[in-house]
Design a protein around this motif. Structure first.
Motif, PDB file in Angstrom:
ATOM      1  N   ILE A  41      18.542  34.667 -65.793  1.00  0.00           N
ATOM      2  CA  ILE A  41      18.836  33.335 -66.329  1.00  0.00           C
ATOM      3  C   ILE A  41      20.250  33.277 -66.898  1.00  0.00           C
ATOM      4  N   TYR A  42      20.625  34.283 -67.678  1.00  0.00           N
ATOM      5  CA  TYR A  42      21.934  34.251 -68.338  1.00  0.00           C
ATOM      6  C   TYR A  42      23.085  34.536 -67.379  1.00  0.00           C
ATOM      7  N   GLY A  70      24.967  22.116 -67.302  1.00  0.00           N
ATOM      8  CA  GLY A  70      24.336  20.809 -67.439  1.00  0.00           C
ATOM      9  C   GLY A  70      23.052  20.633 -66.672  1.00  0.00           C
ATOM     10  N   CYS A  71      22.616  21.633 -65.924  1.00  0.00           N
ATOM     11  CA  CYS A  71      21.350  21.505 -65.200  1.00  0.00           C
ATOM     12  C   CYS A  71      20.667  22.865 -65.126  1.00  0.00           C
ATOM     13  N   GLU A  72      19.384  22.849 -64.783  1.00  0.00           N
ATOM     14  CA  GLU A  72      18.609  24.083 -64.728  1.00  0.00           C
ATOM     15  C   GLU A  72      18.927  24.842 -63.444  1.00  0.00           C
ATOM     16  N   PRO A  73      19.220  26.132 -63.539  1.00  0.00           N
ATOM     17  CA  PRO A  73      19.551  26.910 -62.334  1.00  0.00           C
ATOM     18  C   PRO A  73      18.361  27.021 -61.396  1.00  0.00           C
ATOM     19  N   PRO A  74      18.607  27.174 -60.086  1.00  0.00           N
ATOM     20  CA  PRO A  74      17.500  27.288 -59.114  1.00  0.00           C
ATOM     21  C   PRO A  74      16.638  28.512 -59.406  1.00  0.00           C
ATOM     22  N   PRO A  75      15.314  28.353 -59.473  1.00  0.00           N
ATOM     23  CA  PRO A  75      14.429  29.497 -59.751  1.00  0.00           C
ATOM     24  C   PRO A  75      14.598  30.636 -58.759  1.00  0.00           C
ATOM     25  N   VAL A  81      18.543  37.446 -58.666  1.00  0.00           N
ATOM     26  CA  VAL A  81      19.398  38.226 -59.568  1.00  0.00           C
ATOM     27  C   VAL A  81      18.544  39.133 -60.457  1.00  0.00           C
ATOM     28  N   SER A  82      17.379  38.640 -60.866  1.00  0.00           N
ATOM     29  CA  SER A  82      16.478  39.449 -61.707  1.00  0.00           C
ATOM     30  C   SER A  82      15.987  40.677 -60.957  1.00  0.00           C
ATOM     31  N   SER A 112      15.958  24.397 -74.124  1.00  0.00           N
ATOM     32  CA  SER A 112      16.975  25.265 -73.537  1.00  0.00           C
ATOM     33  C   SER A 112      16.335  26.439 -72.809  1.00  0.00           C
ATOM     34  N   THR A 113      16.833  26.729 -71.599  1.00  0.00           N
ATOM     35  CA  THR A 113      16.373  27.912 -70.874  1.00  0.00           C
ATOM     36  C   THR A 113      17.175  29.146 -71.264  1.00  0.00           C
ATOM     37  N   ALA A 114      18.343  28.930 -71.888  1.00  0.00           N
ATOM     38  CA  ALA A 114      19.205  30.029 -72.333  1.00  0.00           C
ATOM     39  C   ALA A 114      19.756  29.654 -73.705  1.00  0.00           C
TER      40      ALA A 114
END
Length: 405
Positions: free
Chosen positions: A53-54, A62-67, A73-74, A205-207
Motif C-alpha cells: 500500500i505504501y 487522491g485516489c485508492e491504488p488498484p488492489p 508489490v506485496s 485513509s488506506t495509508a
C-alpha cells in the motif's frame, strides 16, 4: 527456563507432560496447527500488504491504488524477505537491524511533527477522541483484537531461543526493553496523527502515515511513504523469521512432515520451513480478505496465549525446583489468563458470529490429522521420493547433522 525454539508451542509441549501421556502433546499440536496454517502466515501477509500500500499509494494521489497492483508489490515483498531469510541468519539479522533503525527514524519524524502541531494548539481532534464511545463488551473485545494485533511479534525472539547468544540474559532484556519502547512509540504516533486528522479521516485513509505527511510536511511528504515502506519490510522480515522457526520446531517434534525440520547443510537456515511459510502467506494474499481473518482468528491467538499463561502456572506446580533465570509474580500470569479468557469468550457470548464457529471447527479439525499422523505415525511411502527431491534440490538435511546457527 525452557530454551527450546517455538515460543508458545514449546511451552505448551512441556506443560502438557502434566496430562495423561496420550493427551500431553495435543495443546501444543493444536497451537502449531493454527499458527502454522493461519496466524503466522496471516501476520506475514498483512505486514507485506502494508508495504504494498505504501509503495503504490504515492503513484495514485487522491485516489485508492488498484488492489491488483498492491497485491503484486506485496507478493514481491514476501518473496524478497523469504530470500533474505533463506540466504543466512546473519543477513536476516543485519536486515532487521537496518530496517528497525529506519522505522525508529520515521516514527521520530512523525512524533516531532505531531508535537510541533500540538504546540500550535491543534487539539481539536484529540479532545473529541472519546466521543461516541460504546460500552458493548463484544465490541471492546473486537477492538482489542485489532489493537493487540499491531503488537503481535512481541514474542518473535522466543521462536528462535536456540539461536540466541546467552538467551538467559538477552531474551528477557529484549522483551523488557522492546515492548515498553513499542508502546511509547505507538502512543506518541497516534497522538501525532490526531493533531491533524479526525477519526473519520483516519478510518477513510488506506495509508494513514502518508495522509498525515501530506497534511504536515507538504513537499517533503514523500519521505513518509518511503519510511513506512522500509519499516514494514523490516517487520515482514521478523514475521518470516518467526514463522519459519515455528514450522521447524513443530516438524522436529513430529507434528508436521519431517522434511520441514531440515536445514541447509552449509548456511544452517531452516530452508523448507521458510519456503512453506512463504507459500501459505502468498496464498492468503490472493483472496485479499485478510482483515476478516484477523478478527476471526485473533480469538484463537488469545486462546493459545491464555493457555501459555496456564502453562506457566502448571510448570510452577510440577517443576518447583527447576532453575529459573528470572521469575515474575504469579498474579501476572493469572491476570493475563483472565484477560485472555475475556477476549476469547466475550465476543462469542455477546455477539455470536458464524465465523467464530468456523474458526473453532478449524482449530479442532487438527485432531483429525493428529491421530493418524502423530499418534499412529502413518507414513505415505509414495512421498519419500518427494522428500529426497527436496533434500537434493535445496541441499538440506536433518538438523542433527547441521545444527542451526
Amino acid at each position: 527456563m525452557i530454551t527450546k525454539s517455538g515460543a508458545e508451542y514449546a511451552y505448551l509441549l512441556e506443560a502438557g507432560k502434566a496430562l495423561p501421556k496420550s493427551l500431553a502433546p495435543i495443546p501444543a499440536f493444536l497451537c502449531s496447527w493454527v499458527s502454522v496454517l493461519v496466524l503466522k502466515p496471516c501476520l506475514f501477509a498483512v505486514i507485506s500488504l502494508g508495504f504494498g500500500i505504501y509503495v503504490v499509494e504515492p503513484f495514485y494521489p487522491g485516489c485508492e491504488p488498484p488492489p491488483g497492483m498492491v497485491k503484486l508489490v506485496s507478493i514481491i515483498c514476501i518473496c524478497s524477505v523469504a530470500a533474505v531469510n533463506c540466504h543466512s541468519v546473519s543477513l536476516a539479522t543485519r536486515v532487521q537491524n537496518f530496517f528497525t533503525m529506519a522505522k525508529l527514524m520515521a516514527i521520530a519524524l512523525i512524533v516531532i511533527g505531531g508535537f510541533f502541531k500540538l504546540s500550535q494548539g491543534n487539539t481539536e481532534y484529540l479532545s473529541e477522541g472519546f466521543e461516541d464511545t460504546t460500552h458493548d463488551v463484544s465490541a471492546i473485545a473486537l477492538a482489542f483484537y485489532d489493537g493487540l494485533w499491531a503488537y503481535d511479534g512481541w514474542n518473535n525472539l522466543n521462536y528462535a531461543t536456540e539461536e540466541l547468544k546467552n538467551p538467559y540474559v538477552n531474551l528477557p532484556r529484549a522483551i523488557m526493553i522492546g515492548i515498553p519502547l513499542v508502546t511509547v512509540c505507538y502512543f506518541a504516533t497516534n497522538v501525532a496523527y490526531l493533531t491533524v486528522m479526525s477519526k473519520e479521516m483516519l478510518l477513510e485513509s488506506t495509508a494513514v502515515a502518508a495522509t498525515w505527511g501530506d497534511a504536515v510536511l507538504g513537499a517533503a511528504a514523500f519521505v513518509i511513504p518511503l519510511s513506512v515502506a522500509l519499516s514494514t519490510f523490516g517487520a515482514a522480515n521478523g514475521a518470516c523469521f518467526a514463522g519459519g522457526r515455528l514450522v521447524y520446531a513443530a516438524a522436529r517434534e513430529g507434528h508436521l512432515p519431517e522434511v520441514l525440520s531440515y536445514i541447509h547443510v552449509k548456511k544452517s537456515t531452516p530452508l523448507p520451513s521458510l519456503l512453506f511459510t512463504t507459500m501459505i502467506a502468498i496464498l492468503m494474499m490472493i483472496p485479499g480478505d485478510i482483515f476478516t481473518l484477523i478478527d476471526v482468528f485473533s480469538f484463537a491467538a488469545w486462546l493459545f496465549y491464555g493457555s501459555t499463561m496456564g502453562a506457566v502456572l502448571v510448570l510452577r506446580y510440577t517443576w518447583p525446583d527447576v532453575y529459573r533465570p528470572y521469575r515474575v509474580p504469579t498474579f501476572i500470569p493469572v491476570l493475563v489468563l483472565l484477560i485472555s479468557a475475556y477476549l476469547v469468550v466475550a465476543p462469542i457470548i455477546q455477539n455470536p458470529r458464524i465465523e467464530f464457529l468456523y474458526a473453532t471447527i478449524f482449530i479442532f479439525s487438527g485432531l483429525f490429522f493428529y491421530l493418524p499422523f502423530v499418534v499412529w505415525k502413518v507414513r505415505f511411502r509414495f512421498l519419500e521420493p518427494l522428500t529426497t527431491f527436496v533434500q537434493c534440490a535445496l541441499e538440506v538435511a536433518p538438523s542433527k547433522f547441521a545444527p542451526p546457527e
